[in-house]
Design an enzyme around this catalytic site. Structure first.
Site, PDB file in Angstrom:
ATOM      1  N   ASP A   1       0.873  -1.174   0.000  1.00 35.07           N
ATOM      2  CA  ASP A   1       0.000   0.000   0.000  1.00 35.07           C
ATOM      3  C   ASP A   1       0.909   1.223   0.000  1.00 35.07           C
ATOM      4  O   ASP A   1       2.140   1.097  -0.061  1.00 35.07           O
ATOM      5  CB  ASP A   1      -0.908  -0.041   1.250  1.00 35.07           C
TER       6      ASP A   1
ATOM      7  N   HIS B   1      -2.778   3.591  -4.341  1.00 36.68           N
ATOM      8  CA  HIS B   1      -2.205   3.079  -3.086  1.00 36.68           C
ATOM      9  C   HIS B   1      -0.804   2.524  -3.317  1.00 36.68           C
ATOM     10  O   HIS B   1      -0.420   1.546  -2.685  1.00 36.68           O
ATOM     11  CB  HIS B   1      -3.112   2.005  -2.479  1.00 36.68           C
TER      12      HIS B   1
ATOM     13  N   GLU C   1      -9.951   3.308  -4.484  1.00 39.45           N
ATOM     14  CA  GLU C   1      -9.585   4.707  -4.223  1.00 39.45           C
ATOM     15  C   GLU C   1      -8.560   5.259  -5.214  1.00 39.45           C
ATOM     16  O   GLU C   1      -7.549   5.837  -4.833  1.00 39.45           O
ATOM     17  CB  GLU C   1      -9.099   4.845  -2.777  1.00 39.45           C
TER      18      GLU C   1
HETATM   19  C1  ACM Z   1     -10.505   0.294   1.250  1.00 40.81           C
HETATM   20  O1  ACM Z   1     -10.970   0.412   2.374  1.00 40.81           O
HETATM   21  N1  ACM Z   1      -9.864   1.305   0.686  1.00 40.81           N
HETATM   22  C2  ACM Z   1     -10.628  -0.930   0.504  1.00 40.81           C
END
Ligand code: ACM
Ligand code: ZN
Length: 668
Positions: free
Chosen positions: A184, A254, A318
């Site tokens: 991430d 991410h 996201e």
């Molecule tokens: C998430 O909570 N961004 C999958």
């Protein structure tokens, strides 16, 4: 027997014996339990017989836990059950477990262990050999095929040993999937031999690391990663427990840790470093850079080879399209494909990586946004983490296999009560809320429900650093117990009151043998630091002496400094702090306090504050001396002299936000 006649058979069993099903405090509640007469005294020394060589490790595992008894493990006699199902029979001479498959035998063993005193979990010699078990026949299988727990090891690294301990604890609850969130923005945690900088650089934050510290400590370099051998060790440990490990590499967003290690993966535009203290915060793989797919092929290939799971989680959540919209190559790709919405570049990217995963033998899984356009193949499993009634249902309705991990029910980084630690964006996720989940209760049709593969707990882990290793246990247990029953026990057989009683109350056992532990007794014996009760309110009285707050920073209009001076809430500045910025509290009168707590950043998260700096104190209102230093965005001042003023002088940029949050002082 097909599934329908199996259900009828089970109902017949239940009707024939209105048995004290709950008396043994089994969790998750089995489908069918038929108590027999009396008890089985375990007199023989521990001995196990297996019908298939692959069950030998389970026999060893079981004999390492129970002090006595003759046990037979097999696949025979469970062929008619769904995957994960088992039949368990406890008779005076013999205990038999017939599993539909390996996981079924594991599950049967877990139910058997719950018939023992809780000390069975404390290690080989914790129980005396004089054990009696209730005579019982249990027929059992899971309602849902996917019963998962996700651990984010990017935001807070979790050492291998603790991961294995967690896998053991969830497997005791018949959880059969461990979703390992390995990469991430905040860290890359898995060794990739063809791209070593991913962990050499991407696994470490703070100190001299080029990776933004984000939470807490600024000067210290901290983090960690798993070598490929360590990954294999965890995978094997989980496999013995019937747990499939699903790896996740979160793409194409991410990805800051990867981008710090290999900046060439980013879109080619000039970064704006001013808001972030000189750190490059960009985190999106460029969609148009062809070399990126060769690199991803190598990465996905190495990861795929380490995990026997047929599923590879590719993230997809996201995504921020700003970088793509500014990138000449991404813009050219949009023109070439005749798309006007940059968000659709995600479809192109996901299609490529889903294809790469397929070439490495894996079915893809994604977070739900990646399926929002419905462009990705219907073979992709969607992890539905947003609004369960609308969004999760919509993916199932569109034909995607769906794992429900909705924040409102299953994000265990949410608080368990208003006074607990944790986030609140999906509300307070109480134990009862977790237990209340069912697709039918949320209006899923039968066809939609048929696409629900199961349920999953999710622990994003930014709060782990400040709350220590016990945080994982505290957030997950006993909520995982409720999740386990939601995934396992048919909805029509579930009852919150009954579950809560089995969890918390000891009870008499059928057959008059010693009492049954509560399930919490078992958690304690497993060594789980579970959340036992709502934290007590903080009743220590706080002083609120008249104070004026000033700063080199400027407050936002809607969150002014007057809030800090009035002890009424946090103030937020219009820009991020830089080295040399100062905060000053000046008291109207000298203040005598046993302790003054100073905090910057969010009230529940070590982010958006001043990570490093001097805390100066003045006793006369004009001359200042350094009293302590900021650490983890906060400081505590203990002095027996009356204080006139307190000043923080920042020695670093703000961490993680483009503003700085200042909390009121807590004076005692
Ligand atoms: C998430 O909570 N961004 C999958
Ligand atoms: Zn680009």
């Amino acid at each position: 027997m097909n599934r329908a006649s199996l259900v009828l058979g089970a109902l017949a069993l239940l009707c024939a014996a209105p048995a004290p099903v709950a008396a043994q405090n089994l969790i998750p509640q089995p489908v069918s339990v038929k108590w027999g007469e009396g008890v089985a005294a375990l007199t023989t020394v521990g001995a196990a017989e297996v019908t298939h060589l692959e069950l030998a490790p389970l026999a060893d595992h079981l004999l390492g836990m129970i002090p006595a008894g003759r046990v037979r493990l097999s696949f025979e006699g469970a062929e008619d059950l769904p995957a994960g199902g088992y039949r368990l029979s406890v008779a005076p001479e013999l205990i038999t477990i017939a599993g539909r498959d390996y996981g079924g035998v594991w599950n049967g063993i877990q139910t058997l262990l719950q018939l023992f005193p809780a000390d069975v979990y404390r290690g080989a010699n914790a129980l005396s050999a004089n054990i009696t078990l209730p005579v019982v026949t249990i027929e059992d299988w899971p309602a849902m095929e996917h019963r998962g727990v996700m651990l984010d090891v990017a935001r807070t690294f979790v050492p291998k040993e603790q991961v294995m301990r967690l896998v053991d604890n969830i497997a005791r609850h018949k959880i059969n999937k461990f979703h390992w969130h390995l990469a991430d923005d905040e860290g890359w945690r898995i060794e990739i031999k063809s791209y070593p900088r991913l962990t050499e650089i991407g696994a470490w934050r703070g100190g001299d690391s080029p990776l933004f510290p984000v939470y807490g400590a600024w000067e210290e370099k901290y983090g960690g990663f798993y070598t490929q051998d360590e990954i294999s060790e965890v995978v094997a440990y989980a496999a013995l427990r019937g747990v499939e490990v699903i790896p996740e590499i979160d793409l194409p967003g991410h990805s800051r840790a990867a981008a710090i290690a290999y900046p060439e993966i980013l879109c080619g535009y000039t970064p704006n470093l001013t808001a972030s203290g000189g750190y490059d915060t960009r985190n999106m793989w460029c969609v148009a850079r062809e070399e990126n797919y060769a690199m991803l092929d190598a990465i996905i290939g190495e990861v795929a080879a380490l995990f026997p799971s047929p599923t590879f989680h590719l993230g997809g959540d996201e995504v921020e399209t700003g970088a793509w919209r500014a990138c000449p190559h991404c813009k050219a790709l949009m023109a070439e494909r005749d798309i006007t919405d940059a968000a659709r570049l995600q479809d192109i990217f996901m299609e490529r990586v889903i294809d790469i995963a397929a070439r490495h033998g894996k079915d893809a899984a994604v977070w739900s946004e990646a399926a929002d356009s419905r462009a990705i193949p219907k073979s992709t499993t969607v992890w539905a983490w947003k609004n369960p009634a609308r969004a999760a249902r919509a993916y199932a309705a569109a034909g995607y296999p769906t794992v429900v991990c909705a924040g409102e029910y299953f994000y265990f980084d949410m608080r368990q009560s208003a006074r607990d630690i944790g986030h609140t964006w999906a509300g307070v996720v109480t134990l009862e809320k977790v237990y209340s989940f069912s697709p039918a209760a949320l209006g899923f049709t039968a066809a939609e429900t048929a696409n629900v593969r199961g349920v999953q707990a999710t622990l994003f882990h930014e709060l782990g650093l400040e709350n220590g290793p016990g945080y994982v246990d505290y957030q997950l247990f006993p909520r995982v117990c409720a999740l386990a029953e939601v995934g396992w026990t048919p909805a029509e057989q579930r009852s919150w009151e009954d579950f809560n009683r089995r969890l918390t109350e000891r009870s008499a056992r059928p057959g008059g043998s010693a009492g049954s532990p509560s399930h919490l007794d078992r958690l304690a014996a497993m060594g789980i630091a579970y959340r036992a009760a709502e934290p007590a309110p903080d009743t220590a009285p706080l002083k609120t002496p008249a104070v004026t707050f000033t700063s080199s920073l400027t407050a936002r209009e809607r969150e002014p400094f007057s809030r800090v001076s009035a002890y009424s809430g946090a103030a937020r500045t219009i820009r991020s702090v830089v080295e040399g910025d100062w905060l000053l509290w000046t008291f109207a009168q000298p203040v005598t306090a046993s302790r003054i707590d100073i905090k910057t950043g969010y009230d529940h998260l070590q982010r958006g504050g001043i990570p490093s700096g001097r805390v100066e104190v003045s006793y006369d209102g004009t001359t200042f001396e350094t009293a302590t230093r900021m650490h983890d965005l906060k400081a505590t001042l203990a002095t027996d002299r009356p204080v006139r003023a307190i000043k923080i002088v920042s020695e670093s940029p703000c961490n993680g936000e483009t503003f700085t949050i200042i909390q009121p002082l807590k004076i005692r």
